[in-house]
Structures are given as C-alpha cells and as structure tokens.
Design a protein around this motif. Structure first.
Motif, PDB file in Angstrom:
ATOM      1  N   ASN A  78       0.818  -1.212   0.000  1.00  0.00           N
ATOM      2  CA  ASN A  78       0.000   0.000   0.000  1.00  0.00           C
ATOM      3  C   ASN A  78       0.857   1.271   0.000  1.00  0.00           C
ATOM      4  O   ASN A  78       0.396   2.333   0.396  1.00  0.00           O
ATOM      5  N   VAL A  81      -0.842   4.090  -1.605  1.00  0.00           N
ATOM      6  CA  VAL A  81      -2.253   4.317  -1.268  1.00  0.00           C
ATOM      7  C   VAL A  81      -2.290   5.295  -0.096  1.00  0.00           C
ATOM      8  O   VAL A  81      -1.603   5.093   0.898  1.00  0.00           O
ATOM      9  N   PRO A  82      -3.053   6.384  -0.243  1.00  0.00           N
ATOM     10  CA  PRO A  82      -3.039   7.367   0.837  1.00  0.00           C
ATOM     11  C   PRO A  82      -3.625   6.807   2.130  1.00  0.00           C
ATOM     12  O   PRO A  82      -4.557   6.004   2.097  1.00  0.00           O
ATOM     13  N   MET A  83      -3.092   7.259   3.241  1.00  0.00           N
ATOM     14  CA  MET A  83      -3.590   6.796   4.534  1.00  0.00           C
ATOM     15  C   MET A  83      -4.848   7.562   4.899  1.00  0.00           C
ATOM     16  O   MET A  83      -5.068   8.679   4.472  1.00  0.00           O
ATOM     17  N   PHE A  84      -5.653   6.950   5.726  1.00  0.00           N
ATOM     18  CA  PHE A  84      -6.854   7.561   6.301  1.00  0.00           C
ATOM     19  C   PHE A  84      -7.799   8.131   5.245  1.00  0.00           C
ATOM     20  O   PHE A  84      -8.514   9.092   5.500  1.00  0.00           O
ATOM     21  N   GLY A  85      -7.770   7.580   4.052  1.00  0.00           N
ATOM     22  CA  GLY A  85      -8.715   8.009   3.025  1.00  0.00           C
ATOM     23  C   GLY A  85      -8.564   9.439   2.573  1.00  0.00           C
ATOM     24  O   GLY A  85      -9.494  10.024   2.037  1.00  0.00           O
ATOM     25  N   ARG A  99       4.601   6.092   5.338  1.00  0.00           N
ATOM     26  CA  ARG A  99       4.697   4.651   5.076  1.00  0.00           C
ATOM     27  C   ARG A  99       6.157   4.221   5.014  1.00  0.00           C
ATOM     28  O   ARG A  99       6.509   3.157   5.524  1.00  0.00           O
TER      29      ARG A  99
ATOM     30  N   MET B 312      -3.765   0.949   7.155  1.00  0.00           N
ATOM     31  CA  MET B 312      -4.073   2.322   7.580  1.00  0.00           C
ATOM     32  C   MET B 312      -4.714   3.139   6.469  1.00  0.00           C
ATOM     33  O   MET B 312      -4.484   4.338   6.369  1.00  0.00           O
ATOM     34  N   THR B 313      -5.484   2.494   5.610  1.00  0.00           N
ATOM     35  CA  THR B 313      -6.165   3.264   4.579  1.00  0.00           C
ATOM     36  C   THR B 313      -7.573   3.623   5.018  1.00  0.00           C
ATOM     37  O   THR B 313      -8.271   4.374   4.349  1.00  0.00           O
ATOM     38  N   ALA B 314      -8.006   3.056   6.135  1.00  0.00           N
ATOM     39  CA  ALA B 314      -9.367   3.298   6.601  1.00  0.00           C
ATOM     40  C   ALA B 314      -9.481   4.694   7.196  1.00  0.00           C
ATOM     41  O   ALA B 314      -8.507   5.418   7.352  1.00  0.00           O
ATOM     42  N   VAL B 315     -10.724   5.073   7.514  1.00  0.00           N
ATOM     43  CA  VAL B 315     -10.989   6.390   8.083  1.00  0.00           C
ATOM     44  C   VAL B 315     -11.707   6.187   9.406  1.00  0.00           C
ATOM     45  O   VAL B 315     -12.460   5.217   9.562  1.00  0.00           O
ATOM     46  N   HIS B 425     -16.781   5.863   3.287  1.00  0.00           N
ATOM     47  CA  HIS B 425     -15.491   6.499   3.457  1.00  0.00           C
ATOM     48  C   HIS B 425     -14.426   5.553   3.984  1.00  0.00           C
ATOM     49  O   HIS B 425     -13.307   5.523   3.513  1.00  0.00           O
TER      50      HIS B 425
END
Lengths: 147, 888
Positions: A78, A81-85, A99, B312-315, B425
């Motif tokens: 990842n 892939v950006p963190m925390f959306g 990362r 850690m891609t979640a919100v 999201h």
C-alpha cells in the motif's frame, strides 16, 4: 527375597505398580541397562539432530509470527495508497513518507527480533559444547593442580 | 533374560503371516498395522523401560541439584571473595566444574521430556484429502511404506491395550478379543467421562460382562490377529474422525462395534448405539473445540482491534461507532461463541459474498442461529480464513433502534445516510443489519430501506442482513431492497445436529454452574422442546432450557450436581404445565383406575368412559402417534346425558383441572366468514388458534358441531390429521397436546327411538355412521375420529345416581356454612322421578333440585331460622326438618 520376586511375574507386576523406586532398584535387566546407557549416549546426538530441528522450527514459527504481526508486506503493497482516506496530493505525499518511516521502523524491529531469535539458536548450539569444554577444563585442571 | 525386541517383532510377524493376512489401514500409500509385540516378556520390558526413563529424568535433575549444591557450598566456604572475579572462572577449580556439570545435567531433562512427548505421530498431519480404507496385506513386505499403529496411539490407549492383554492373561483366555479391549478401556479417562455422560456405572454392566467372560475360550494368551484387526478398526475410526492420535475412546468404539453382545448389553441399560455415537461425538467435539479455541486465540493476536485496518487506509468512523457494535473486535476479545456445525450455510454465505451478488439476507425462524452464524463469520474474519473481500475488514452490527428512535424518530433518514457515508469512506467495513424488516416501512412515511438500497446500488459496500421468513414474505420481498439481497435460508437443525450444538455449548454452562450434563438431559432438552415449545426454533429453545436447568440444578447444593433427563422434564412441566415426566408409580395407579375416577362425576355411559380412559392411558404412556391430537372423540347423543360432563371430567382427571378446557359453541360459527374468527386472517390471530397457542395442553371442546359451517369441518379435518394449523399471522399452532372432543345432537331422534326399541348401542352406532350421520358429516371426517361414542339416554336409575351426586354438592356448600344437611333416600328417589325426562336426560333434574331443595333452604337462611351447627333433613314430599344444635 528380592531375587525371588524377580522370578515371579505376578510379584513383579505388583511391584511395578506399588513401588516405582523399588522397580528401578530391582529390575534393572541387562536390556534395560543397555537402553539407559544408549539413551545417555544419544543425548548429544539428539541435541544436534532432532532437538536442533525442533528448535529451528520454533525459531521459524516465532519469526513468522512477528513478521505477520508487523505486516511489512501490507505496508509495502500500500506504499502509494493514501492513509486515512485522504486523497489530496499533500496527504498522498505525507502518506508516502509516513509509510516509508513505518516500513523502515518495522523492518528494524523485525531485525532486532530476528537477531534475538538467532542469538537464542546460537546459544542452543554452543551451550552444551561450551559447558563440556569448561567442565573438562576445570576438572582436568583441578586434577593437574592436585597432582 | 528378556528377549530381544527385534526377535519379538519377527515372531509376531511370522505369527500373523501364519494366519494369512495382516489387518490394517491403508492411507496415503502407507499401510498402518500393529507391529509392537504384546506379550508378557515385552510388556514387562516396556514397563521397566518406562520406569528407567522416569528414573533417568529424576536422576539427571537430582544430579544437577547435587552439583549445584557443591558449587554453592564451594562458593560459600572457599570462593566467597573471588566468585565474581574473572580469575575464579579461568582458574581450574572443582567449584566451577560443578556448576557447568550441573547445567549440563539439567539440559538432559528437556531432552528426555521432548523425546518422550514425541511418542505418537500426529494423524492430523496426514493428507486429509485421501480417505483411509480398512484393508489387509499378506505380509509386511507387500507394501513399501509401513507404520506401526502403536506410534499413533496416545499413552492411555497403549495402557488400555496392555491392560487388555493382562486381563486375558489373568483369566487364561486364548485370544485377546473385543471384550478385553472394551473392559480395559473402561479404566481410561475418556471412557470414564463417556460413562458419566451416559449416566452409567461400571457396576451396572459388571455381572453380565463377567458371565460373558466365562464363555471365552481358554488357552495360552495371544495378542493375535483378532486384536490387531480391532486396533486397525480403531485407528480407522480415529482417522476418519480427524483425531490427532489413536485414543482409548477409539478403541472403546471399535470394540463396542465389533461385539454384538455389547450392543445388547447397552440396549438393556436403555442406551442405543445412536446415543453412544452422539456421546462419543460429544467428547470429540469438546476436544476439537479446545483445539479450535487455542488456534483462534493465536490468530486473534494478529487482528487489529482498532477501527483502522492493517494498511491504515481506513478512516475513523465516530458516528458509526456510536450506533453499531464491532463484531470482529468482540470476537478478538473472545466474546462470541464458537460456531458449531452449519458448514453448508457458512459456505453459502461466503460463496454469495464472493460471487458478485454480494449482499445477503439470512432468513430463518427466531432461534435457529442466525446470530451465531454471523458471530462465526466474525471469528473467521479474525482468523482471516475468508474470501479476499472480507480480509482485513471490520464486521459492524448496525443498531437499528439507535438509528430509528433517537431524537424521537426525527432525522432517522439523515442518521442512516450519515452512517452509510462513513461506511463508504472507511472502506473497511461490512455492515450487519439484524432484523432488517424493522428498517422497512416504518409507517411514519420514512423508508430507510430505499436509502439503503440506493447506497448498495453504488456498490461500495455490502450488508449481511437477517430476518424471519414471515417478515421476508410480507415486508422484504415487496420492498425495493429485495433485489439487492441474496436470500440464504437458515433451517432449523435436525435432532442430531441440535444435540451436537448443545454438546458444544454445555461445557461453558458446566463451568459456570458447576454442574455436569448427562447425555440423556441434552437429548431430552431437544426432544421435549421440539414437542412442547413452538414459539422459537431449535437450537435456541433447547439452549434456553438447558441454561435454566443448569441454574436450577446448581442451586441444589450438590457438588458436582448432575443434570439428568428428569430435571429437564420437570422444568418443562413447570413451564408449560404439561406432565412430561415419566409416569410415576402413583400416577400409574391413577391411570389404571381412570374409569372409577371419571365415574365419580359421570353416571352411566360405560362405553364412553371406557373409550376415553383408554385413550388417555395410551397418551400418557407415549403409545400414541405424536403427530395428532392426544385423542379425537365425537360424542353423540341427546342433550343432558353427560356429554359435556364427561368432557369436563376428562379435563379434570387428565389435565388436573376442570378449567383446562377451551370451549367453542359451534352454533356461533355457522357462516363461512366465521372461519376467520377461529383462525384469524391478514395478520390477526384467531380466537381458537390463539387460545390453543397460549394453552397447548388442554381439552378442546366443540359443542354442537353439526351446526358449524362445512368449511370449518374441513379445518378440523386437518387438525385431527396433522395436529396443527397455521393462523392468520402465519404461525403454526400445535394441536398435538390436546384432546379434541366434539359433541353433536345429530341423530338424536334416531338414538332415542332405537334405544326405546331395545337395540344394542353398538348397532345403533353402526347405523348412525352408515346412514344417519351421512347427511351431516362426510365419511372421511367421521373416519378421523379415534372413536365415535354414542351416549344412551339416561334411565331412571341413572338419574337417581345423578341426584345423589347433585345433593352431595348442596351438602358441601352448606357444610361450608357450618350447617349439616342430609336427604333421605326416599326423597332422592322422589326428586329423581320429578326430574326425569327421557327426552332431556338429567337436565330437568337440576331445576327440580333448585326448586325443591335449594329455594327452601335459601328461605331458611334468609329468615335466620338456621344457624351454624344446626342440622337440616330433607324428606319425602319436600318436607324440611330443622334440628337445632344445643347451645354452646
């Protein structure tokens, strides 16, 4: 009396059950003694063959567990892939940087664990040799000192 | 002295090949057979070897301790000053040598333990795709890869095998057979647990077993091909049940199956092979659960419990978290129960999720285990044993009440949308919506389902919903959300599966309440709840029952307290007021004298009373069919001959209470529409179905059946046949625990005429069935009744007896006021004559007694002429004599 009991299977059976200690004493048949001696001789062989395999397996399991726990693969996958959306470019940049830091940190952690595991393995391999050498040194040395 | 081991193997092998073939199990290209010699000399040898091994361990430990003592002593006495200097460790000394040698001796202990523990091969590591098969080979050379069954056996199994041999040896039996293996396995832990679960003691089977042993052939004891074959079977059993090793339990089972005598022996103790199978499965389930739990705990350590996924891609989802419950986190914390069985359903769910049509709806009755399945899914997600779309995801259970009812219900749509937005999201959330029908058509105009359907259309997430079959048919199928949800039906588990689920859940209860369940208790919980509790489905209702039983039994104060079948039956009886306990001695007596008890209330009508009593006896001794009402009777005869009275007496005698009767006057149900009043329609419960549902154990009395609309008769046709009806709400109402009695005046004139002409009752009945009743009832309807009972018109003698009964009631009422009352025989005959009317039976008698007896007494009471302790005597001609009691 002990001798007569050895001849009588019924008595022998009774003895096994009731008094284990008596059995050791009474019933050291030659075959058993042979086996015990063999067992002692096999100790170092086992230590460096099957015992070592067991230790290696355990070390591998430990390392695998920590690798899974650290999940470095997931972080690498990842990478972009950006963190925390957060999908704006600033966040993406920060995310890539974070990362990287994470991957480096986690790899370092895993490395330390690997070193510890390998150290334990090394100890397993060297300890008996070291103990034997030291014991021999002190025993022989003491003898020479006495003489 | 002792023969060489390899010699023994040679002897054994040659012995086997003499007999033609070696029995064993072929799996994965390798042949497993028994190789270890079992005879006196080798057992003695093995036994002393075990002792020697133990001795080695203790000796090594003790030697280490002694050497350490030397080191300590040397340090204290000689080297106190320099023990911490390099000099001490580099200069040769006995003290330093001692500590090195001590550690070396201690290293010997783990060596001994480790090489002892590696005793058996793990069967679970064998290729599971290849099914093992029982076979035999002519000689060991016939196969390339060979294994010794003994290497797969655990310590207790080996112990049982040795003991079997010793048992045969002690009794000088020629061959070690199934009986020996069976008896020897009884001393092992798993088999003792098995016996405890069965509620069986060794003493129960000792004598028959001993008698059987006396018939075994005598001779020089050999552990021969018979025993080898049995052990091969035991190993086969262990393999197909995916055991880690061959245990004493497997030997027990193999021995049991091989010896028909044992089946008979257990049957004589009321234990069927099927029950034994289930208990064996129980022990194995407990074993598996323990293993599964350990594996699960291990896996759970790697599952993140925060609302972030691993990458850690979640919100963060603060609002969603406040209106939902995190099932995966609960699973990691160990708050979900392990799912037992349901493999097909789980596979269906996973397949539906994996195969595009992602959202699923689990449709099942309340109590079938929809929630357990979802918990099971959470467990699988924790272990990551799920399709990729579910990996590294959170399973959140949306709380519908939180969405719908906050702020007085306003803004529910916004809250729902907001929650779904957060799901969109976060991207790592799978929603569970229990009872999704609550979201649909909330009446107030808001329809959350359409919002949900819209969001599901966007395809960013999917949901797992649950509902009941009724709600699915009525609400979901018609709503916009229906096409988005793939239906997965969750059926009630069958009896065996339900028992196994209980077996899996029993352990927790046993720990919590310090009780032990017998198998019979669990089986009874399933059987009885199936029969008598119809509001919720299996396994839930049986689980509820055993939970309550465990609590009740634990209060008794015994430690450990056993939960038996009777405890379950007693509890169920208390809850449902249905006598389900075994017929006791006293009750048996009562049942045998039913007729006399009924005759205390009903005069005459001998055949009717007999037929009813016989039906009740059949019901209570479980000889009746369980799929129909206890009994269906049609009482025919003129009015006032005791039809209703017999029904009441039956209710009192069988259900313990005259009030345990639901009575419908069918003259009120003459038109076709009245059918809906009885069974309800369009979401409304019916009068009769509701009454029966609330009180399933009672007498259903249908008065004047001939007046009911023909469609209603068809309804009862089904009740009498199937023992159930579906009401207007769609619930199935159980009619199998009631007695159905219909009374009818049809053919009354015919009966009276024939009786007057002196025709026998039996021929009257036949004539009625053949001709008279045909105009009123269809033949198939009449055939459904267990008995059509013709009540003969009362004779004058009958009416006299009834008069006595009625007077007794007056006497009792006056006694309550402290007044003695008696009636002369002549007066009673007079009353009976006045009250006798061949047309109306005993009905006028009541009026006569009211007029002639009760009215005058009422006058006496009102005028104050009679007071406590006085005596009234009623004599011929309506004369009442008052005897004043002496003053106090």
């Amino acid at each position: 009396m002990a001798g007569s009991c050895l001849q009588d299977p019924e008595c022998r059976r009774r003895v096994y059950r009731v008094e284990d200690l008596e059995v050791y004493y009474l019933h050291m048949q030659p075959a058993v003694i042979k086996d015990v001696l063999l067992d002692i001789v096999m100790f170092p062989v086992w230590w460096y063959s099957r015992g070592l395999i067991l230790m290696l397996r355990r070390a591998a399991d430990t390392l695998k567990g920590y690798a899974k726990y650290m999940a470095i693969g997931v972080w690498i996958q990842n990478m972009f892939v950006p963190m925390f959306g957060q999908h704006d470019w600033q966040s993406r940049l920060i995310s890539i940087f974070m990362r990287l830091v994470q991957i480096v940190g986690r790899s370092f952690g895993l490395m330390i664990i690997a070193i510890m595991v390998i150290g334990a393995l090394g100890l397993y391999i060297t300890l008996p040799i070291f103990l034997c050498l030291q014991a021999a040194y002190h025993v022989i040395g003491s003898f020479m000192y006495v003489s | 002295m002792s023969p060489d081991v390899s010699d023994l193997i040679m002897q054994q092998s040659s012995h086997d090949s003499d007999e033609g073939s070696i029995p064993g199990v072929l799996v994965d290209g390798a042949f497993w057979y028994w190789q270890r010699p079992i005879d006196e000399a080798s057992l003695d040898f093995a036994s002393s070897l075990r002792s020697a091994r133990k001795f080695e361990r203790y000796a090594a430990g003790a030697l280490g301790l002694g050497l350490f003592g030397v080191f300590a002593l040397g340090t204290a006495l000689v080297h106190a000053a320099d023990v911490l200097t390099l000099d001490f460790w580099t200069t040769p000394s006995w003290t330093a040598a001692a500590i090195y040698l001590a550690i070396l001796s201690w290293l010997f202990v783990p060596y001994r333990l480790a090489s002892d523990h590696r005793k058996y091969l793990s069967l679970q590591q064998l290729g599971t795709t290849i099914a093992p098969e029982l076979s035999s080979i002519p000689s060991p050379a016939a196969v390339e890869r060979r294994h010794d069954i003994a290497d797969a056996a655990d310590a207790e199994a080996l112990q049982a095998i040795e003991e079997a041999y010793r048992l045969a040896l002690r009794s000088s039996h020629a061959d070690v057979n199934a009986l020996h293996l069976f008896t020897a396995s009884l001393a092992t832990t798993p088999v003792q647990i098995l016996f405890a679960r069965l509620g069986l003691a060794f003493d129960d089977i000792r004598d028959p077993l001993r008698r059987r042993f006396s018939t075994v052939k005598q001779g020089t004891t050999v552990f021969g091909s018979q025993a080898h074959g049995l052990l091969a079977k035991a190993l086969y059993g262990a393999m197909i049940n995916h055991r880690a090793s061959l245990s004493a339990l497997d030997i027990f089972v193999a021995a049991f199956e091989a010896e028909p005598f044992l089946t008979e022996l257990f049957a004589s103790k009321a234990i069927t092979p099927e029950e034994l199978d289930n208990v064996v499965a129980w022990l194995r389930i407990s074993d598996d659960l323990r293993q599964r739990y350990q594996a699960f705990r291990k896996a759970a350590a790697y599952k993140p419990t925060s609302n972030m996924n691993r990458s850690m891609t979640a919100v963060a989802t603060p609002f969603l978290d406040s209106v939902s419950y995190d099932l995966t986190r609960a699973a990691v914390m160990g708050q979900t129960g392990l799912l037992v069985g349901r493999d097909t359903e789980m596979a269906n769910i996973l397949r539906a999720i994996e195969g595009g049509d992602q959202s699923v709806i689990l449709v099942g009755q309340p109590g079938v285990g929809k929630e357990a399945l979802i918990d099971g899914l959470a467990d699988l997600m924790v272990e990551e044993r799920v399709p990729e779309v579910l990996q590294d995801k959170r399973l959140l259970k949306l709380s519908v009440p939180h969405i719908v009812s906050a702020e007085g219900g306003t803004g529910a749509e916004e809250r729902c949308l907001f929650a779904l937005n957060q799901v969109a999201h976060a991207g790592n959330i799978i929603l569970v919506i229990e009872n999704i029908h609550e979201l649909v058509g909330q009446g107030t105009g808001l329809d959350l389902a359409s919002i949900l359907a819209g969001e599901l259309n966007r395809g960013y997430t999917f949901v797992i919903a649950t509902t009941t079959p009724q709600a699915y048919a009525e609400v979901i199928e018609r709503s916009v959300i229906s096409p988005k949800l793939q239906k997965i039906t969750i059926d009630e588990p069958n009896r065996n599966d339900a028992i196994r689920i209980l077996e899996a859940k029993a352990g927790v209860l046993e720990n919590k309440h310090q009780v032990i369940f017998t198998y019979a208790a669990l089986a009874a919980a399933v059987d009885l709840s199936t029969r008598y509790m119809h509001d919720i489905a299996l396994p839930e209702k049986a689980l509820e029952l055993i939970k309550e039983v465990a609590l009740v039994v634990s209060k008794r104060g015994e430690k450990p307290a056993w939960v038996r079948k009777e405890d379950v039956a007693t509890l169920l009886s208390e809850r449902t007021r249905i006598p389900v306990t075994e017929v006791s001695q006293g009750e048996g007596e009562k049942l045998l004298h039913l007729e006399e008890r009924v005759h205390e209330r009903v005069i005459g009508q001998e055949p009717a009373v007999k037929a009813v009593a016989a039906a009740l006896r059949r019901a209570r001794t479980e000889l009746r069919s369980g799929k129909r009402p206890i009994a269906n009777f049609l009482f025919l005869g003129p009015t006032g001959v005791g039809k209703t009275e017999l029904a009441k007496a039956t209710a009192e005698v069988y259900f313990g209470n005259e009030q345990a009767m639901i009575r419908f006057d069918m003259s009120e149900y003459q038109d076709q529409n009245s059918i809906t009043r009885l069974i309800g329609s369009n979401g409304q419960a019916g009068l009769m179905t509701e009454a029966v549902r609330k009180n399933p154990f009672c007498l259903l009395l249908l008065d004047e059946l001939e007046k009911a609309h023909p469609d209603i008769l068809n309804l009862f046709l089904q009740v009498m046949d199937d023992g159930r009806l579906t009401d207007g709400i769609g619930r199935t109402v159980d009619f199998t625990n009631l007695i159905l009695i219909a009374t009818s005046n049809a053919g009354t004139q015919f009966i009276q005429d024939q009786v007057a002409a002196g025709t026998a009752l039996e021929s009257i009945k036949q004539a009625l069935l053949d001709t008279e009743l045909r105009t009123t009832y269809r033949p198939e309807f009449l055939n459904r009744f267990d008995d059509v009972i013709v009540f003969a018109p009362l004779t004058l003698e009958d009416v006299v007896a009834i008069a006595y009964l009625m007077i007794v009631k007056v006497v009792e009422r006056l006694k309550a006021k402290g007044i003695e009352f008696s009636v002369t025989d002549a007066a009673i005959h007079e009353l009976a004559e006045q009250g006798y009317d061949p047309k109306f039976g005993a009905r006028p008698l009541r009026r006569v007694i009211q007029e002639k007896v009760e009215n005058p007494i009422a006058d006496y009471l009102l005028k104050g002429q009679v007071s406590r302790r006085d005596t009234l005597i009623f004599d011929q001609g309506g004369k009442i004599i008052l005897q004043k009691a002496p003053e106090l």
